[in-house]
Design a protein around this motif. Structure first.
Motif: not given
Length: 79
Positions: A1-24
């Protein structure tokens, strides 16, 4: 038998003042690096509560993954 586990997760980050390459990089390295330990713990707890032997996901180096996707010199090819 095969068992699987799944977790959905999200985060809320407040990010500003960075150039696009650093933001990425922040969104692809820092953010998942902050969230992943909680996902690892959730999966480990879920598996143990299900009566299975202890299972711990290995750490992930999100900076290496990011650089690999960016095609950085010396990066390992993605599979």
């Amino acid at each position: 038998p095969v068992a699987s586990a799944e977790v959905q997760q999200a985060g809320l980050f407040r990010i500003h003042g960075f150039p696009p390459d650093e933001l990425e990089m922040i969104l692809n390295v820092y953010a998942p690096g902050q969230l992943y330990p909680y996902a690892r713990e959730s999966i480990s707890n879920l598996v143990m509560r299900g009566g299975f032997p202890p299972f711990v996901l290995q750490p992930i180096n999100f900076e290496d993954l990011y650089r690999t996707r960016q095609g950085a010199p010396g990066a390992l090819p993605s599979s």
